[in-house]
Design a protein around this motif. Structure first.
Motif, PDB file in Angstrom:
ATOM      1  N   SER A  30     -22.189 -24.221  44.834  1.00  0.00           N
ATOM      2  CA  SER A  30     -22.049 -24.264  43.425  1.00  0.00           C
ATOM      3  C   SER A  30     -20.916 -25.319  43.031  1.00  0.00           C
ATOM      4  N   ALA A  31     -19.758 -25.630  43.596  1.00  0.00           N
ATOM      5  CA  ALA A  31     -18.928 -26.424  43.270  1.00  0.00           C
ATOM      6  C   ALA A  31     -19.314 -27.645  43.390  1.00  0.00           C
ATOM      7  N   LEU A  32     -20.174 -27.923  44.538  1.00  0.00           N
ATOM      8  CA  LEU A  32     -20.782 -29.405  44.583  1.00  0.00           C
ATOM      9  C   LEU A  32     -21.901 -29.395  43.771  1.00  0.00           C
ATOM     10  N   ASN A  33     -22.608 -28.479  43.128  1.00  0.00           N
ATOM     11  CA  ASN A  33     -23.721 -28.618  42.361  1.00  0.00           C
ATOM     12  C   ASN A  33     -24.776 -28.974  43.306  1.00  0.00           C
ATOM     13  N   LEU A  34     -24.926 -28.127  44.372  1.00  0.00           N
ATOM     14  CA  LEU A  34     -26.042 -28.097  45.380  1.00  0.00           C
ATOM     15  C   LEU A  34     -26.878 -26.906  45.403  1.00  0.00           C
ATOM     16  N   TYR A  39     -27.289 -27.202  50.199  1.00  0.00           N
ATOM     17  CA  TYR A  39     -26.085 -26.956  50.984  1.00  0.00           C
ATOM     18  C   TYR A  39     -26.007 -26.490  52.419  1.00  0.00           C
ATOM     19  N   GLU A  53     -17.475 -35.484  47.657  1.00  0.00           N
ATOM     20  CA  GLU A  53     -17.677 -33.872  47.885  1.00  0.00           C
ATOM     21  C   GLU A  53     -16.147 -33.095  47.553  1.00  0.00           C
ATOM     22  N   ALA A  56     -14.641 -33.215  44.094  1.00  0.00           N
ATOM     23  CA  ALA A  56     -15.566 -32.170  43.287  1.00  0.00           C
ATOM     24  C   ALA A  56     -15.096 -30.874  43.658  1.00  0.00           C
ATOM     25  N   SER A  60     -13.086 -28.302  41.277  1.00  0.00           N
ATOM     26  CA  SER A  60     -13.616 -27.048  40.844  1.00  0.00           C
ATOM     27  C   SER A  60     -12.779 -25.808  41.179  1.00  0.00           C
TER      28      SER A  60
END
Length: 133
Positions: A30-34, A39, A53, A56, A60
């Motif tokens: 989620s923190a990596l928007n994947l 992921y 990464e 990010a 986050s």
């Protein structure tokens, strides 16, 4: 296999140490928007985590991007001198005993040269009084 820090820990383990809690894959993804499946594949890549990464994740999770980037080899150890006290604590926390194996750190601790920012930060963190000049 994914990148490891100098102590041989993977990203999830480093984050657990720094945050003092379990950090599930879903939170990292989620923190990596994947997406979860993306992921799951990405975390085993040879270049994971990459420089962006780590930035990010740091943003986050409220960590220092510079600390994570040094720890995972995307920045040189010569940049340790740029860390402030809070970042130095994060670096030492994620590295554990491997940090004390760093020849430069050991030399500064042994000599207790408080005239260098690096030595002063270490002495301040370890609460060792600096010798009087």
């Amino acid at each position: 296999m994914s990148r490891r820090n100098r102590a041989g820990k993977d990203l999830a383990r480093v984050l657990e140490w720094l945050l003092n809690r379990d950090v599930p894959d879903s939170e990292i993804g989620s923190a990596l928007n994947l997406a979860k499946a993306t992921y799951s594949r990405r975390k085993d890549a040879d270049d994971f985590p990459n420089y962006a990464e780590l930035s990010a994740l740091a943003e986050s999770l409220g960590l220092s991007a510079r600390v994570l980037q040094i720890a995972f080899g995307w920045r040189g150890e010569d940049e340790l001198i740029l860390l402030d006290l809070a970042e130095m604590r994060q670096y030492m926390e994620q590295a554990g005993s491997a940090m004390l194996g760093n020849e430069g750190v050991r030399r500064y601790i042994d000599s207790r040269e408080p005239d260098t920012p690096w030595a002063s930060a270490i002495l301040q963190m370890s609460a060792v009084p600096a010798p009087a000049n």
